[in-house]
Design a protein around this motif. Structure first.
Motif, PDB file in Angstrom:
ATOM      1  N   VAL A  89     -71.479  55.638   8.510  1.00  0.00           N
ATOM      2  CA  VAL A  89     -71.149  57.060   8.567  1.00  0.00           C
ATOM      3  C   VAL A  89     -70.752  57.534   7.177  1.00  0.00           C
ATOM      4  O   VAL A  89     -69.885  56.930   6.528  1.00  0.00           O
ATOM      5  CB  VAL A  89     -70.007  57.321   9.561  1.00  0.00           C
ATOM      6  N   GLU A  90     -71.414  58.586   6.727  1.00  0.00           N
ATOM      7  CA  GLU A  90     -71.013  59.257   5.490  1.00  0.00           C
ATOM      8  C   GLU A  90     -69.990  60.320   5.873  1.00  0.00           C
ATOM      9  O   GLU A  90     -70.318  61.300   6.540  1.00  0.00           O
ATOM     10  CB  GLU A  90     -72.210  59.883   4.795  1.00  0.00           C
ATOM     11  N   VAL A  91     -68.748  60.105   5.465  1.00  0.00           N
ATOM     12  CA  VAL A  91     -67.641  60.952   5.899  1.00  0.00           C
ATOM     13  C   VAL A  91     -67.628  62.252   5.112  1.00  0.00           C
ATOM     14  O   VAL A  91     -67.745  62.259   3.878  1.00  0.00           O
ATOM     15  CB  VAL A  91     -66.301  60.206   5.738  1.00  0.00           C
ATOM     16  N   ALA A  92     -67.479  63.352   5.831  1.00  0.00           N
ATOM     17  CA  ALA A  92     -67.305  64.659   5.206  1.00  0.00           C
ATOM     18  C   ALA A  92     -65.829  65.030   5.098  1.00  0.00           C
ATOM     19  O   ALA A  92     -65.381  65.576   4.080  1.00  0.00           O
ATOM     20  CB  ALA A  92     -68.065  65.726   5.993  1.00  0.00           C
ATOM     21  N   TRP A  93     -65.087  64.746   6.173  1.00  0.00           N
ATOM     22  CA  TRP A  93     -63.673  65.108   6.232  1.00  0.00           C
ATOM     23  C   TRP A  93     -62.877  63.987   6.893  1.00  0.00           C
ATOM     24  O   TRP A  93     -63.346  63.372   7.840  1.00  0.00           O
ATOM     25  CB  TRP A  93     -63.464  66.372   7.077  1.00  0.00           C
ATOM     26  N   SER A  94     -61.675  63.736   6.386  1.00  0.00           N
ATOM     27  CA  SER A  94     -60.724  62.875   7.096  1.00  0.00           C
ATOM     28  C   SER A  94     -59.372  63.571   7.095  1.00  0.00           C
ATOM     29  O   SER A  94     -59.098  64.430   6.257  1.00  0.00           O
ATOM     30  CB  SER A  94     -60.625  61.483   6.459  1.00  0.00           C
ATOM     31  N   GLY A  95     -58.535  63.225   8.070  1.00  0.00           N
ATOM     32  CA  GLY A  95     -57.248  63.885   8.222  1.00  0.00           C
ATOM     33  C   GLY A  95     -56.094  63.006   7.776  1.00  0.00           C
ATOM     34  O   GLY A  95     -56.188  61.777   7.776  1.00  0.00           O
ATOM     35  N   VAL A  96     -54.996  63.644   7.406  1.00  0.00           N
ATOM     36  CA  VAL A  96     -53.772  62.939   7.026  1.00  0.00           C
ATOM     37  C   VAL A  96     -52.762  63.099   8.154  1.00  0.00           C
ATOM     38  O   VAL A  96     -52.421  64.213   8.546  1.00  0.00           O
ATOM     39  CB  VAL A  96     -53.192  63.484   5.710  1.00  0.00           C
ATOM     40  N   SER A  97     -52.284  61.984   8.677  1.00  0.00           N
ATOM     41  CA  SER A  97     -51.322  61.988   9.779  1.00  0.00           C
ATOM     42  C   SER A  97     -49.901  62.134   9.244  1.00  0.00           C
ATOM     43  O   SER A  97     -49.503  61.426   8.316  1.00  0.00           O
ATOM     44  CB  SER A  97     -51.432  60.685  10.586  1.00  0.00           C
ATOM     45  N   THR A  98     -49.142  63.045   9.857  1.00  0.00           N
ATOM     46  CA  THR A  98     -47.744  63.205   9.457  1.00  0.00           C
ATOM     47  C   THR A  98     -46.813  62.316  10.280  1.00  0.00           C
ATOM     48  O   THR A  98     -45.593  62.434  10.186  1.00  0.00           O
ATOM     49  CB  THR A  98     -47.307  64.674   9.597  1.00  0.00           C
ATOM     50  N   GLY A  99     -47.388  61.432  11.104  1.00  0.00           N
ATOM     51  CA  GLY A  99     -46.608  60.474  11.873  1.00  0.00           C
ATOM     52  C   GLY A  99     -46.676  59.104  11.216  1.00  0.00           C
ATOM     53  O   GLY A  99     -45.958  58.798  10.261  1.00  0.00           O
ATOM     54  N   THR A 100     -47.567  58.260  11.724  1.00  0.00           N
ATOM     55  CA  THR A 100     -47.651  56.891  11.216  1.00  0.00           C
ATOM     56  C   THR A 100     -48.046  56.846   9.735  1.00  0.00           C
ATOM     57  O   THR A 100     -47.526  56.012   8.982  1.00  0.00           O
ATOM     58  CB  THR A 100     -48.669  56.080  12.036  1.00  0.00           C
ATOM     59  N   GLU A 101     -48.945  57.740   9.318  1.00  0.00           N
ATOM     60  CA  GLU A 101     -49.402  57.666   7.931  1.00  0.00           C
ATOM     61  C   GLU A 101     -48.276  58.017   6.957  1.00  0.00           C
ATOM     62  O   GLU A 101     -48.183  57.452   5.863  1.00  0.00           O
ATOM     63  CB  GLU A 101     -50.594  58.596   7.728  1.00  0.00           C
ATOM     64  N   LYS A 102     -47.420  58.950   7.347  1.00  0.00           N
ATOM     65  CA  LYS A 102     -46.263  59.270   6.512  1.00  0.00           C
ATOM     66  C   LYS A 102     -45.354  58.048   6.382  1.00  0.00           C
ATOM     67  O   LYS A 102     -44.871  57.732   5.286  1.00  0.00           O
ATOM     68  CB  LYS A 102     -45.482  60.439   7.110  1.00  0.00           C
ATOM     69  N   LEU A 103     -45.126  57.339   7.487  1.00  0.00           N
ATOM     70  CA  LEU A 103     -44.257  56.163   7.443  1.00  0.00           C
ATOM     71  C   LEU A 103     -44.863  55.059   6.588  1.00  0.00           C
ATOM     72  O   LEU A 103     -44.142  54.336   5.888  1.00  0.00           O
ATOM     73  CB  LEU A 103     -44.001  55.659   8.864  1.00  0.00           C
ATOM     74  N   ILE A 104     -46.189  54.915   6.640  1.00  0.00           N
ATOM     75  CA  ILE A 104     -46.858  53.932   5.785  1.00  0.00           C
ATOM     76  C   ILE A 104     -46.701  54.312   4.317  1.00  0.00           C
ATOM     77  O   ILE A 104     -46.390  53.483   3.462  1.00  0.00           O
ATOM     78  CB  ILE A 104     -48.346  53.821   6.161  1.00  0.00           C
ATOM     79  N   PHE A 105     -46.899  55.599   4.021  1.00  0.00           N
ATOM     80  CA  PHE A 105     -46.823  56.075   2.641  1.00  0.00           C
ATOM     81  C   PHE A 105     -45.423  55.908   2.067  1.00  0.00           C
ATOM     82  O   PHE A 105     -45.253  55.503   0.911  1.00  0.00           O
ATOM     83  CB  PHE A 105     -47.264  57.538   2.576  1.00  0.00           C
ATOM     84  N   THR A 106     -44.409  56.210   2.868  1.00  0.00           N
ATOM     85  CA  THR A 106     -43.030  56.127   2.368  1.00  0.00           C
ATOM     86  C   THR A 106     -42.445  54.718   2.433  1.00  0.00           C
ATOM     87  O   THR A 106     -41.368  54.465   1.886  1.00  0.00           O
ATOM     88  CB  THR A 106     -42.111  57.068   3.170  1.00  0.00           C
ATOM     89  N   GLY A 107     -43.127  53.808   3.128  1.00  0.00           N
ATOM     90  CA  GLY A 107     -42.614  52.451   3.281  1.00  0.00           C
ATOM     91  C   GLY A 107     -41.659  52.292   4.437  1.00  0.00           C
ATOM     92  O   GLY A 107     -40.997  51.253   4.557  1.00  0.00           O
ATOM     93  N   GLU A 108     -41.582  53.289   5.330  1.00  0.00           N
ATOM     94  CA  GLU A 108     -40.660  53.243   6.464  1.00  0.00           C
ATOM     95  C   GLU A 108     -41.312  52.740   7.748  1.00  0.00           C
ATOM     96  O   GLU A 108     -40.648  52.677   8.788  1.00  0.00           O
ATOM     97  CB  GLU A 108     -40.092  54.640   6.719  1.00  0.00           C
ATOM     98  N   PRO A 160     -42.236  50.608  10.686  1.00  0.00           N
ATOM     99  CA  PRO A 160     -41.731  49.356  11.256  1.00  0.00           C
ATOM    100  C   PRO A 160     -42.848  48.312  11.334  1.00  0.00           C
ATOM    101  O   PRO A 160     -44.037  48.639  11.195  1.00  0.00           O
ATOM    102  CB  PRO A 160     -41.280  49.776  12.667  1.00  0.00           C
ATOM    103  N   PRO A 161     -42.500  47.041  11.561  1.00  0.00           N
ATOM    104  CA  PRO A 161     -43.539  46.007  11.710  1.00  0.00           C
ATOM    105  C   PRO A 161     -44.566  46.415  12.760  1.00  0.00           C
ATOM    106  O   PRO A 161     -44.217  46.843  13.859  1.00  0.00           O
ATOM    107  CB  PRO A 161     -42.744  44.783  12.145  1.00  0.00           C
ATOM    108  N   PHE A 162     -45.840  46.297  12.392  1.00  0.00           N
ATOM    109  CA  PHE A 162     -46.922  46.791  13.237  1.00  0.00           C
ATOM    110  C   PHE A 162     -48.159  45.962  12.931  1.00  0.00           C
ATOM    111  O   PHE A 162     -48.401  45.619  11.771  1.00  0.00           O
ATOM    112  CB  PHE A 162     -47.175  48.279  12.929  1.00  0.00           C
ATOM    113  N   PRO A 163     -48.976  45.608  13.950  1.00  0.00           N
ATOM    114  CA  PRO A 163     -50.178  44.803  13.691  1.00  0.00           C
ATOM    115  C   PRO A 163     -51.078  45.446  12.639  1.00  0.00           C
ATOM    116  O   PRO A 163     -51.389  46.635  12.729  1.00  0.00           O
ATOM    117  CB  PRO A 163     -50.865  44.756  15.057  1.00  0.00           C
TER     118      PRO A 163
END
Length: 312
Positions: A32-51, A53-56
């Motif tokens: 798939v050639e991606v045109a658009w992707s979204g930024v999550s303000t839930g899990t993705e924010k926690l990943i970005f900030t380092g917050e 929790p342990p997750f697979p």
């Protein structure tokens, strides 16, 4: 060897755009050639900030994102008929040894054909919202039906409310940020302090506030249900006596299931579920490092999309 530009969270608060290797597609895979992707303000924010929790699958560096839309540009011989389709992709694990949680923020994705969900091309960038719509549908299923109260008027809360009205409900939505009071369609948004009601039978929390339970239990009718649809970085707790007196029920809405995605895709294709008015910011992939903090910290930003169309 296939490769692609992708957003990489190298470590907390450190994001880059660089080229990564992709796994070779199998006979039942599509590219798939991606045109658009979204930024999550839930899990993705926690990943970005380092917050987070342990997750697979968690760890750095990783390719984030779980919502992308684009065009199938290559297809294995077993799925050749899907070439040229516009599709939604809920993430991918095609980056070799690179971690992916959940792996959608890339110019190209290699996925099994069944994970590429056909969408009308006319949906355009709004097709990225299907994952959140499926999450909203799943939360309503877990709650046992349309909620009477929804907490949070972000994109997830708005989608829960829109689906609830389709199901014949007339929910109240609580919001704390003045910038997010506008945009209701067939329901009311108010501050919790302005709501005297204390007999809600079904509440869905989409706030991600780990300290919310005592407030919500105090608003429940006897035997009422609270469905937790946010992602909570800190432990949740509540005072037992009020919950005991109400015989409160608490459920967790986890990841959406294929039937949830199929339901909302059908509603969108039929013109019943409107996805307009939810995407507020669009940013070229080259500016992703500056865009991510805005997505998480700007109250006027409901949903930020990454535009990959000029990337090669």
């Amino acid at each position: 060897m296939l490769d692609s530009l992708a957003i990489i969270i190298e470590r907390p608060l450190d994001l880059s755009l660089r080229r990564v290797r992709l796994d070779a597609p199998a006979a039942t895979d599509v590219v798939v050639e991606v045109a658009w992707s979204g930024v999550s303000t839930g899990t993705e924010k926690l990943i970005f900030t380092g917050e987070m929790p342990p997750f697979p699958g968690m760890g750095y560096p990783l390719v984030p994102g779980y919502e992308a839309t684009g065009t199938i540009v290559e297809a294995g011989h077993a799925v050749r008929g899907r070439l040229g389709e516009t599709v939604f992709v809920p993430g991918a694990r095609c980056f070799g040894e690179m971690r992916a949680l959940f792996g959608a923020d890339s110019r190209h994705l290699v996925v099994p054909a069944e994970r590429a969900v056909w969408v009308p091309a006319a949906l355009g960038a709004n097709a990225t919202l299907l994952a959140l719509a499926a999450t909203a549908r799943h939360a309503i299923r877990v709650a046992g039906g349309a909620p009477e109260l929804i907490v949070g008027h972000g994109v997830l809360g708005r989608l829960i409310a829109r689906l609830a009205t389709l199901d014949g409900g007339a929910p109240v939505v609580w919001e704390t940020r003045a910038a997010r009071f506008a945009g209701a369609r067939g329901y009311e948004v108010r501050a919790a302090a302005d709501d005297p009601r204390r007999d809600y039978r079904t509440i869905i929390d989409a706030s991600g506030d780990s300290a919310i339970l005592d407030r919500l239990i105090g608003r429940l009718a006897p035997g009422g249900m609270i469905a937790l649809a946010g992602f909570y970085a800190a432990p949740l707790g509540f005072a037992f006596p009020p919950a005991f007196m109400r015989e409160a029920r608490i459920a967790i809405a986890a990841q959406w299931q294929p039937e949830d995605l199929a339901d909302v895709a059908a509603l969108v294709a039929a013109g019943r579920l409107d996805l307009s008015g939810l995407v507020t910011h669009r940013v070229p992939a080259a500016d992703a490092a500056e865009a991510y903090p805005a997505a998480f910290n700007d109250d006027s930003c409901l949903k930020l999309l990454i535009d990959w169309r000029d990337m090669t």
